[in-house]
Design a protein around this motif. Structure first.
Motif, PDB file in Angstrom:
ATOM      1  N   PRO A 298       0.828  -1.204   0.000  1.00 28.70           N
ATOM      2  CA  PRO A 298       0.000   0.000   0.000  1.00 28.70           C
ATOM      3  C   PRO A 298       0.868   1.262   0.000  1.00 28.70           C
ATOM      4  CG  PRO A 298       0.167  -0.840   2.215  1.00 28.70           C
ATOM      5  CD  PRO A 298       0.923  -1.819   1.356  1.00 28.70           C
ATOM      6  N   THR A 299       0.298   2.326  -0.543  1.00 27.99           N
ATOM      7  CA  THR A 299       0.993   3.619  -0.556  1.00 27.99           C
ATOM      8  C   THR A 299       0.110   4.655   0.140  1.00 27.99           C
ATOM      9  OG1 THR A 299       0.055   4.043  -2.756  1.00 27.99           O
ATOM     10  CG2 THR A 299       2.310   3.188  -2.651  1.00 27.99           C
ATOM     11  N   ARG A 300       0.762   5.730   0.520  1.00 30.15           N
ATOM     12  CA  ARG A 300       0.038   6.745   1.296  1.00 30.15           C
ATOM     13  C   ARG A 300       0.440   8.131   0.792  1.00 30.15           C
ATOM     14  NH1 ARG A 300      -2.230   6.750   6.352  1.00 30.15           N
ATOM     15  NH2 ARG A 300      -2.201   8.748   7.479  1.00 30.15           N
ATOM     16  N   LEU A 301      -0.520   9.012   0.720  1.00 28.07           N
ATOM     17  CA  LEU A 301      -0.230  10.394   0.331  1.00 28.07           C
ATOM     18  C   LEU A 301      -1.020  11.319   1.269  1.00 28.07           C
ATOM     19  CD1 LEU A 301      -0.026  11.758  -3.286  1.00 28.07           C
ATOM     20  CD2 LEU A 301      -0.997  13.142  -1.472  1.00 28.07           C
ATOM     21  N   SER A 302      -0.321  12.221   1.869  1.00 29.10           N
ATOM     22  CA  SER A 302      -0.983  13.143   2.808  1.00 29.10           C
ATOM     23  C   SER A 302      -0.726  14.594   2.409  1.00 29.10           C
ATOM     24  CB  SER A 302      -0.492  12.908   4.239  1.00 29.10           C
ATOM     25  OG  SER A 302       0.876  13.259   4.370  1.00 29.10           O
ATOM     26  N   ILE A 303      -1.745  15.419   2.617  1.00 31.09           N
ATOM     27  CA  ILE A 303      -1.642  16.869   2.408  1.00 31.09           C
ATOM     28  C   ILE A 303      -2.041  17.529   3.719  1.00 31.09           C
ATOM     29  CG2 ILE A 303      -2.381  18.833   1.022  1.00 31.09           C
ATOM     30  CD1 ILE A 303      -3.223  16.912  -1.158  1.00 31.09           C
ATOM     31  N   THR A 304      -1.136  18.303   4.268  1.00 33.75           N
ATOM     32  CA  THR A 304      -1.348  18.891   5.590  1.00 33.75           C
ATOM     33  C   THR A 304      -1.057  20.376   5.563  1.00 33.75           C
ATOM     34  OG1 THR A 304      -0.579  16.802   6.553  1.00 33.75           O
ATOM     35  CG2 THR A 304      -0.758  18.695   8.039  1.00 33.75           C
ATOM     36  N   ALA A 305      -1.901  21.133   6.274  1.00 30.77           N
ATOM     37  CA  ALA A 305      -1.669  22.572   6.411  1.00 30.77           C
ATOM     38  C   ALA A 305      -1.396  22.886   7.876  1.00 30.77           C
ATOM     39  CB  ALA A 305      -2.880  23.353   5.927  1.00 30.77           C
ATOM     40  N   GLU A 306      -0.465  23.785   8.110  1.00 28.35           N
ATOM     41  CA  GLU A 306      -0.172  24.190   9.475  1.00 28.35           C
ATOM     42  C   GLU A 306       0.283  25.650   9.488  1.00 28.35           C
ATOM     43  OE1 GLU A 306       2.738  21.281  10.549  1.00 28.35           O
ATOM     44  OE2 GLU A 306       4.410  22.496   9.826  1.00 28.35           O
ATOM     45  N   GLY A 309       3.982  30.637  12.909  1.00 27.29           N
ATOM     46  CA  GLY A 309       4.080  32.071  13.137  1.00 27.29           C
ATOM     47  C   GLY A 309       3.084  32.808  12.273  1.00 27.29           C
ATOM     48  N   GLU A 310       3.570  33.721  11.439  1.00 22.36           N
ATOM     49  CA  GLU A 310       2.710  34.467  10.521  1.00 22.36           C
ATOM     50  C   GLU A 310       2.753  33.890   9.113  1.00 22.36           C
ATOM     51  OE1 GLU A 310       0.587  36.879  11.457  1.00 22.36           O
ATOM     52  OE2 GLU A 310       1.274  36.316  13.460  1.00 22.36           O
ATOM     53  N   SER A 311       3.165  32.632   9.001  1.00 16.52           N
ATOM     54  CA  SER A 311       3.269  31.984   7.695  1.00 16.52           C
ATOM     55  C   SER A 311       2.364  30.762   7.638  1.00 16.52           C
ATOM     56  CB  SER A 311       4.719  31.565   7.414  1.00 16.52           C
ATOM     57  OG  SER A 311       5.562  32.695   7.354  1.00 16.52           O
ATOM     58  N   LEU A 312       1.985  30.419   6.413  1.00 17.79           N
ATOM     59  CA  LEU A 312       1.217  29.207   6.154  1.00 17.79           C
ATOM     60  C   LEU A 312       2.144  28.188   5.526  1.00 17.79           C
ATOM     61  CD1 LEU A 312      -1.441  27.580   5.791  1.00 17.79           C
ATOM     62  CD2 LEU A 312      -1.692  28.745   3.574  1.00 17.79           C
ATOM     63  N   SER A 313       2.116  26.978   6.049  1.00 18.95           N
ATOM     64  CA  SER A 313       2.958  25.907   5.520  1.00 18.95           C
ATOM     65  C   SER A 313       2.063  24.761   5.060  1.00 18.95           C
ATOM     66  CB  SER A 313       3.941  25.425   6.598  1.00 18.95           C
ATOM     67  OG  SER A 313       4.842  24.487   6.066  1.00 18.95           O
ATOM     68  N   ILE A 314       2.286  24.306   3.832  1.00 16.73           N
ATOM     69  CA  ILE A 314       1.524  23.170   3.268  1.00 16.73           C
ATOM     70  C   ILE A 314       2.505  22.064   2.930  1.00 16.73           C
ATOM     71  CG2 ILE A 314      -0.060  22.425   1.471  1.00 16.73           C
ATOM     72  CD1 ILE A 314      -0.874  25.336   1.068  1.00 16.73           C
ATOM     73  N   LEU A 315       2.251  20.875   3.450  1.00 16.53           N
ATOM     74  CA  LEU A 315       3.132  19.733   3.226  1.00 16.53           C
ATOM     75  C   LEU A 315       2.426  18.704   2.355  1.00 16.53           C
ATOM     76  CD1 LEU A 315       3.738  20.868   6.277  1.00 16.53           C
ATOM     77  CD2 LEU A 315       5.164  18.844   6.418  1.00 16.53           C
ATOM     78  N   VAL A 316       3.138  18.229   1.353  1.00 13.21           N
ATOM     79  CA  VAL A 316       2.667  17.122   0.514  1.00 13.21           C
ATOM     80  C   VAL A 316       3.670  15.994   0.691  1.00 13.21           C
ATOM     81  CG1 VAL A 316       2.120  16.351  -1.811  1.00 13.21           C
ATOM     82  CG2 VAL A 316       1.616  18.715  -1.138  1.00 13.21           C
ATOM     83  N   VAL A 317       3.234  14.907   1.302  1.00 11.08           N
ATOM     84  CA  VAL A 317       4.140  13.797   1.628  1.00 11.08           C
ATOM     85  C   VAL A 317       3.581  12.508   1.030  1.00 11.08           C
ATOM     86  CG1 VAL A 317       5.291  12.510   3.460  1.00 11.08           C
ATOM     87  CG2 VAL A 317       4.744  14.940   3.794  1.00 11.08           C
TER      88      VAL A 317
END
Length: 374
Positions: A298-306, A309-317
Motif C-alpha cells: 500500500p501507498t500513502r499520500l498526505s496533504i497537511t496545512a499548518e 508564526g505568521e506563515s502558512l505551511s503546506i506539506l505534501v508527503v
C-alpha cells in the motif's frame, strides 16, 4: 498627411483644458506652471512697488498699476517662451536650454525697452532709443535676462518632475501588466500538464483491460476540469477550496491505484487561508507520478496545512516502498519549476519551496505569508 506634432500633447500653461484625453497629471502640471508664472511676476511687481513706496514717490499708486500692466506683458512673453518650448518638446533638454538661452537676451531687451517707454510716459519724461548710461543699461538687461532664464529653468524643472512621475507610473503599469501576464502564463501550464498526466492514467487503465474504470475516471476528470477552468488564476482561493480540488483529483487517481490511502488534514483556523489557486497541484501530481506509481502497495499520500508564526505551511508527503531511497537531485521538472516561479511572482522572497527526500518517502513543503479570504 502631416506627421503629428509631439509638442501638441502639452497643454497651454494658462488654460486648464478639459477633454476625454486630459489626465489629472496634465492638469496638475498646468496649474504648477501657472502658479510659477504668476508668483514670479507678482513678486517682481510687489518688490518694485515697495521700492517706489520707500522712495516716497508721489505717483506710487499709478506706478503700481503700470507695473501690474507690465507684468501682464511679461506673462504674455512667458507664454511665447512656453510655445517655443512646446514646439521643441521632442528635442533634448540641452537643445531646449540652449534655444531659450539664445532667445532670452532678445526677450529681455524687448521687455526692458517696453518698460522704459511705459514709465517715461507715466512720469512725463522724453524717451529716446539712446543709451545714456551703459552701466545701468547692462544692469537692467542682465537682470531681465536672468529673470527669463530663471523662469525657463523652473518651467523645465516642473516638466521634468511631472514627466518623471509619469514615466514611473507608466513603468509600474508595465511591470504590473508583465506580472499579470507571467502569472497567467504560469497558470496556463498547470491544466495541460495535469491533462497530460491524467490521460496517461486513463490510457494505462485501458491497456490493463479496465475499460469501465477508465470511463468512470474520464467522467470524474471532466467534472474536475469544469471546476478548475472556472478559476481565475489571479484571484486567491480559500485553502478549503484548494484542498477540496485535490481531494477530487486524488479520488480520480485512487481508481488507478486502489491501495492508495489519502489523508488531508486542514485545521479549522486555516480553512479561510488565502492561497493561489492550484498552487500545489504539480506537487501532488509529482507525488503520484514519482512516489505512488513507483512503489509497491500500500501507498500513502498526505496533504497537511499548518500555521508557523505568521506563515502558512503546506506539506505534501508520499510514502511507499521503504527499500527505495528517494532523491531530489537533478534538474526540476515543469511542475516543480512552475510552483517556484508562481510563488516568487506572488510573494517575492517571503516564500519557499523545500523538497526533502528520504527512504521510501518524499516531502514537499510550501511556505507563504498567511492571509485570509474575505
Amino acid at each position: 498627411m502631416d506627421a503629428p506634432d509631439p509638442a501638441a500633447r502639452r497643454e497651454f500653461f494658462l488654460v486648464d483644458e478639459a477633454g476625454p484625453d486630459s489626465r489629472p497629471q496634465a492638469r496638475a502640471e498646468t496649474r504648477a506652471k501657472l502658479v510659477l508664472t504668476l508668483s514670479m511676476w507678482g513678486a517682481s511687481s510687489a518688490l518694485f512697488t515697495l521700492g517706489t513706496i520707500l522712495q516716497h514717490s508721489h505717483m506710487a499708486f499709478e506706478g503700481a498699476l503700470l507695473r501690474i500692466a507690465m507684468s501682464a506683458c511679461g506673462i504674455a512673453i512667458c507664454y511665447g517662451l512656453h510655445r517655443l518650448l512646446r514646439r521643441l518638446s521632442h528635442r533634448s533638454f540641452r537643445t531646449r536650454a540652449i534655444a531659450v538661452s539664445a532667445v532670452a537676451p532678445f526677450v529681455a531687451e524687448t521687455y526692458a525697452w517696453a518698460n522704459y517707454f511705459a514709465f517715461a510716459a507715466l512720469y512725463g519724461r522724453t524717451a529716446r532709443f539712446v543709451v545714456v548710461d551703459w552701466n545701468e543699461a547692462m544692469y537692467v538687461l542682465s537682470m531681465w535676462t536672468w529673470f527669463f532664464i530663471a523662469w525657463t529653468g523652473l518651467y523645465l524643472a516642473i516638466e521634468y518632475n511631472f514627466d518623471a512621475r509619469h514615466e514611473a507610473q507608466r513603468s509600474a503599469e508595465l511591470r504590473g501588466m508583465a506580472h499579470v501576464a507571467k502569472l497567467k502564463a504560469l497558470s496556463s501550464q498547470i491544466n495541460p500538464h495535469f491533462l497530460f498526466n491524467s490521460l496517461n492514467s486513463i490510457s494505462a487503465l485501458i491497456l490493463d483491460g479496465r475499460g469501465g474504470e477508465a470511463e468512470r475516471m474520464l467522467a470524474r476528470l471532466s467534472t474536475f476540469f469544469r471546476s478548475t477552468l472556472a478559476i481565475d488564476p489571479l484571484v486567491d482561493v480559500s485553502l478549503e477550496q484548494e484542498f477540496e480540488l485535490h481531494r477530487r483529483y486524488l479520488a480520480i487517481e485512487q481508481m488507478r491505484y486502489p491501495d492508495l490511502a489519502v489523508e488531508i488534514l486542514l485545521p479549522e483556523e486555516l480553512r479561510r487561508a488565502a492561497v493561489p489557486a492550484l498552487i500545489i497541484q504539480p506537487l501532488v501530481e509529482n507525488a503520484v507520478k514519482h512516489g505512488v506509481a513507483k512503489s509497491r502497495p500500500p501507498t500513502r499520500l498526505s496533504i497537511t496545512a499548518e500555521r508557523v508564526g505568521e506563515s502558512l505551511s503546506i506539506l505534501v508527503v508520499d510514502s511507499g516502498n521503504p527499500e527505495i531511497e528517494r532523491k531530489a537531485s537533478g534538474p526540476e521538472g515543469i511542475g516543480t519549476a512552475n510552483v517556484r516561479q508562481r510563488l516568487a511572482e506572488y510573494f517575492g522572497d517571503a516564500q519557499s519551496l523545500t523538497l526533502t527526500p528520504g527512504r521510501g518517502w518524499f516531502e514537499a513543503r510550501v511556505t507563504m505569508p498567511l492571509a485570509f479570504t474575505r
